[in-house]
Structure formats: C-alpha cells, structure tokens
Design an enzyme around this catalytic site. Structure first.
Site, PDB file in Angstrom:
ATOM      1  N   SER A  23     -26.130  42.963  85.645  1.00 43.43           N
ATOM      2  CA  SER A  23     -26.148  43.142  84.194  1.00 43.43           C
ATOM      3  C   SER A  23     -27.429  42.532  83.654  1.00 43.43           C
ATOM      4  CB  SER A  23     -24.953  42.439  83.555  1.00 43.43           C
ATOM      5  OG  SER A  23     -25.100  42.342  82.148  1.00 43.43           O
TER       6      SER A  23
ATOM      7  N   TYR B 175     -19.425  35.702  82.775  1.00 44.10           N
ATOM      8  CA  TYR B 175     -20.135  36.943  83.085  1.00 44.10           C
ATOM      9  C   TYR B 175     -21.592  36.655  83.438  1.00 44.10           C
ATOM     10  CZ  TYR B 175     -21.437  41.902  82.526  1.00 44.10           C
ATOM     11  OH  TYR B 175     -21.890  43.180  82.723  1.00 44.10           O
TER      12      TYR B 175
END
Length: 241
Positions: free
Chosen positions: A129, A152
């Site tokens: 990401s 995350y």
C-alpha cells in the site's frame, strides 16, 4: 500473456481479489481462488495464518494441477475493531492483526517459494500500500468516522520490505518477488472523505480494481521476466506531490 500458467490468489472473494481472478483468466491463465470464506467462486478454503492450512491447500493444488506458476498474496484479514484510534488499540488486537496479516503473508511465502524453488521457476506478488512507505494525511478523514489504521501502516511497510528480502534470497532459483502498492480504491466510502482524497490526486479520482489487476497479470507474466524486488505504486500520482 499468462497462457497455461497456474496462478493462486489469496482472498479471491474480495474487492481486488475478484478482479485479479478475472484478469488472469482473460489473459489465458488458470486462476485459483483460495479464501477463508466459502462463496460460489471459491476453489479452496484456506486460512493463511495457519501453516498447516496453507501447506494442505498448496499440496491439493499441486496434486490437481501439477505446478504453481504464480501466487498473489492479496488476503486482507483483520479484527472487528480494525480502525480504532491509535491510543485506543488494544495490544491483543494489534498482535492479532500482525499475526493474521503480516505473518500470514510470511507463511504463504515460506510455503510457496519452496515449491517454486523445486520448480526452478515462479513469481510472487505481495499486496502492499502507499501507506507502507508514506505517512497518512489525516486531514482527508476529518468530518468522518474513518481513519488510517496504525496496524495497516506497520503491516504493509513490513510486507514491502519482506518482498525485497525474498527477491534477493530466491533470485538464484529463477523466482521473482514483487509488490504492488495501490492508493485509495473507491468502495462506496464516505463522500466527504472521497472528495477530500481526490482533491489531492493529480488524476482527480480514486482507483478502481480494474486499474490494479492488469499490473498483477503483467508482473506474473514472462514479459516481466527481469523485474524482481520492485514495489510498483499505482496511486494516480498521490505519492509524487
């Protein structure tokens, strides 16, 4: 581009997973969907955080197809309290998310890369990401109940650098390992967030799954035979400004 290649997609029932499966098949590959949840399109039930489950699934696929040419670590396991503010994250939740997601990718890589080592051929993609290498701009979440989960950032950052390690470690066996780092993907998010997010993007829109999937098919194909250890960013220009 992927004719006769056997490609496994973890989390193939998800938003991106479904598009990966579709694009692989359009490119002539045989896409195998493994997911922890059963749906009509699921080929094998597998818990990526359980090494025995991964080993059993890989053995079944090898027995049925004779080989595995490519593997996409795409599954996105997370706890029910995913997304709470940093100061409110229970330590047990943090540990569980790391274990399911980052350690799950490690398990899958450890199992499948040894299979590919015996084949002397293969390609792996780990889904990263932009928040694996950038700090989040929290202003885009103001006025909503959304945030960027701290776990995350830690997980995706770990996955991206694990990819580089594995590319170096397994390169001599003709195995390529790359990562893809998407920017924000539209999924009916809060309109306030969407409008603020796209204002920061040079292309002035969020990504769609179809913007990501062809890149995975390319990286798994022989056309990318000299690309390894690369983190391919697909973010509409978010990270350049």
């Amino acid at each position: 581009m992927l004719e006769n290649k056997i490609i496994v997609v973890t989390g193939g029932n998800g938003l991106l997973g479904q598009e990966f499966i579709k694009d692989i098949r359009q490119e002539g590959g045989i896409a195998i969907n493994i997911d922890i949840y059963y749906k009509q399109q699921t080929d094998f039930i597998c818990d990526i955080s359980d090494k025995k489950s991964v080993e059993g699934t890989v053995n079944e696929i090898i027995n049925q197809y004779g080989k595995i040419d490519g593997w996409i670590n795409n599954a996105y396991p997370r706890t029910s309290d995913w997304g709470v503010k940093f100061e409110d994250i229970p330590v047990e939740s943090w540990q569980k998310n790391i274990d399911m997601h980052l350690n799950g990718y490690f398990i899958c890589c450890q199992v499948i890369l040894e299979v590919m080592k015996k084949q002397n051929n293969g390609a792996v993609i780990n889904m990263g990401s932009i928040y694996g290498f950038l700090g989040p701009d929290f202003s885009v979440y103001q006025g909503t109940n959304m945030t960027m989960p701290a776990g995350y950032a830690a997980i995706k950052g770990g996955i991206t650098n694990l990819t580089r390690y594995l590319a170096s470690y397994y390169g001599k066996y003709n195995i390529r390992v790359n990562s893809i780092s998407p920017g924000g993907i539209w999924d009916n998010q809060n309109e306030i967030f969407v409008n603020r997010y796209i204002e920061k993007i040079p292309l002035k829109r969020m990504a769609k799954p179809i913007d990501i999937s062809p890149t995975a098919s390319f990286l798994l194909s022989d056309k990318a035979s000299y690309i390894t250890g690369h983190n391919l960013v697909i973010d509409g220009g978010w990270s350049i400004i």
